[in-house]
Design an enzyme around this catalytic site. Structure first.
Site, mmCIF file in Angstrom:
data_model
loop_
_atom_site.group_PDB
_atom_site.id
_atom_site.type_symbol
_atom_site.label_atom_id
_atom_site.label_comp_id
_atom_site.label_asym_id
_atom_site.label_seq_id
_atom_site.Cartn_x
_atom_site.Cartn_y
_atom_site.Cartn_z
ATOM 1 C CE LYS A 1 -9.056 -2.877 3.637
ATOM 2 N NZ LYS A 1 -8.088 -1.907 3.191
ATOM 3 C CD1 TRP B 1 -2.302 -2.124 1.787
ATOM 4 C CD2 TRP B 1 -3.054 -1.093 -0.069
ATOM 5 N NE1 TRP B 1 -3.359 -2.850 1.290
ATOM 6 C CE2 TRP B 1 -3.842 -2.248 0.163
ATOM 7 C CE3 TRP B 1 -3.329 -0.299 -1.177
ATOM 8 C CZ2 TRP B 1 -4.901 -2.612 -0.674
ATOM 9 C CZ3 TRP B 1 -4.384 -0.664 -2.018
ATOM 10 C CH2 TRP B 1 -5.150 -1.803 -1.763
ATOM 11 C CG ASP C 1 -3.136 3.952 4.069
ATOM 12 O OD1 ASP C 1 -4.190 3.806 4.721
ATOM 13 O OD2 ASP C 1 -2.912 3.344 3.001
HETATM 14 C C1 LIG Z 1 -7.497 -1.482 1.866
HETATM 15 C C2 LIG Z 1 -6.358 -0.531 1.947
HETATM 16 C C3 LIG Z 1 -6.184 0.489 1.005
HETATM 17 C C4 LIG Z 1 -7.108 0.664 -0.190
HETATM 18 O O1 LIG Z 1 -8.337 1.080 0.233
HETATM 19 P P1 LIG Z 1 -9.490 1.477 -0.818
HETATM 20 O O2 LIG Z 1 -10.559 1.964 0.093
HETATM 21 O O3 LIG Z 1 -9.856 0.218 -1.530
HETATM 22 O O4 LIG Z 1 -8.960 2.510 -1.705
HETATM 23 C C5 LIG Z 1 -5.130 1.368 1.174
HETATM 24 N N1 LIG Z 1 -4.294 1.252 2.218
HETATM 25 C C6 LIG Z 1 -4.421 0.281 3.138
HETATM 26 C C7 LIG Z 1 -3.458 0.210 4.269
HETATM 27 C C8 LIG Z 1 -5.463 -0.640 3.033
HETATM 28 O O5 LIG Z 1 -5.599 -1.602 3.951
#
Ligand SMILES: *Cc1c(COP(=O)(O)O)cnc(C)c1O
Length: 361
Positions: free
Chosen positions: A196, A102, A172
């Site tokens: 999540k 990511w 993030d």
């Molecule tokens: C799932 C995830 C993403 C992507 O998320 P989207 O909502 O599908 O854009 C980005 N960073 C992390 C750490 C993730 O777990």
């Protein structure tokens, strides 16, 4: 009706009590005569849902008063581009610490607007640890330092917030927001997709320090300008109303569960039980350095994967344990054990893993 234990990485399991409340309010939200999905976002009913969610979120995450809370769309993926558009602020680069796929994606997206300086990366070791802070090559002129607090695919998580000096720290936190107490004041900006750990897909949370907004790059869409979003209380256009509502119920649930210290302690117990079992035998393995293991996503491999993986997944499904297939980038299995996964779910998984070894290992 019987519910499974859902170990999916996202969208992911939600607290059962929240789902039941949603069900009971689906047709008639508290006497409004309509459900939340059907409400105008300008109605006073929805405005109260939105502001209550923000108030509860601020309380649960202990967000300082000099931070804006924004409810956006487009997921964390959109933020990979929106963050540089807002936070470069006349500078030309940002620092990235890569601990998984990511973070790599975020570092790629900034290149449309500026330069990614890779201050540290664990890629050569297949992202099995957090690079030692002492070796990070930070640039004092960087606009910000970007980290991924929890790399969902590799199961690598920062235990401490790294010190990066005066340059704003951007995180993030999609897969570990609200997993335990966090000192928000150490960050310039935190972003997270909801699906999540805090609710249904469709909503993206951004927590940003006041002094960092209002200096977007020319060409930035209004809907991507944090200042414009903040000035309009995240209602420049139609927000993801239903997800916003469910996230609000999740924050109330977190309060009722005792807040992030209680929920964090439960998460630590769940993760410890699973890692302790994995480390106690030779059939299952987790490749991540112990101090950097995630308490949210636990990847593991099986001995003789070619013959065992498919059997393991088939048997797990029959035992009511779903979503265990690992990400295609790393293979094997992954158990995502977010806030809403009960301890009983982790216990059931461990029992199944033991039984699988006993009969087939
Ligand atoms: C799932 C995830 C993403 C992507 O998320 P989207 O909502 O599908 O854009 C980005 N960073 C992390 C750490 C993730 O777990």
């Amino acid at each position: 009706m019987s519910r499974i234990f859902n170990f999916s990485a996202g969208p992911a399991t939600l607290p059962e009590s929240v789902l039941k409340q949603v069900q009971s309010e689906l047709l008639d939200w508290r006497g409004a005569g309509m459900g939340v999905m059907e409400m105008s976002h300008r109605d006073k009913e929805f405005m109260s849902i939105a502001s209550q969610c923000e108030a509860d979120l601020r309380e649960v995450l202990a967000v300082p008063a000099n931070y804006k809370v924004l409810f956006m769309q487009g997921g964390a993926t959109a933020q990979f581009g929106i963050v540089p558009q807002n936070l470069l602020r006349g500078k030309t680069s940002a620092d990235f610490v890569l601990t998984g796929d990511w973070g790599k994606k975020a570092a790629k997206e900034i290149t449309k607007f500026g330069k990614a300086n890779i201050a540290a990366s664990a890629e050569a070791e297949k992202f099995n640890h957090i690079p030692d802070r002492a070796g990070w090559k930070l640039d004092p002129n960087a606009a910000y330092v970007h980290i991924t607090t929890n790399e969902t695919i590799h199961g690598v998580q920062f235990r401490e917030v790294p010190e990066v000096g005066a340059v704003p720290l951007v995180a993030d936190a999609s897969s570990d927001i609200a997993c335990r107490p966090l000192d928000v004041s150490k960050f310039g900006l935190i972003y997270a997709g909801a699906q999540k750990n805090i609710g249904p897909a469709g909503l993206t949370l951004v927590i940003v320090r006041d002094d960092l907004i209002g200096q977007t790059l020319p060409g930035t869409f209004g809907i991507h300008d944090y200042k414009a979003v903040a000035d309009n209380e995240s209602m420049l256009n139609t927000p993801s109303t239903f997800s916003w509502y469910v996230c609000g119920l999740v924050f109330q649930w977190l309060k009722a569960e005792g807040g992030l210290s209680a929920v964090g302690a439960r998460n630590e117990r769940k993760a410890k039980a699973l890692y302790d079992y994995i480390d106690s035998q030779d059939f299952y393995k987790n490749p991540v350095k112990k101090e950097d293991r995630s308490i949210m996503n636990v990847p593991f491999t099986l001995a003789n994967a070619e013959t065992n993986d498919a059997e393991f997944l088939k048997g797990a499904k029959a035992a009511g344990l779903n979503g265990l297939k690992g990400h295609r980038a790393v293979g094997g299995m992954r158990a995502s054990i977010y806030n809403a996964m009960p301890e009983a779910g982790v216990a059931a998984l461990i029992d199944y893993m033991k039984e699988f070894v006993r009969t087939r290992g």
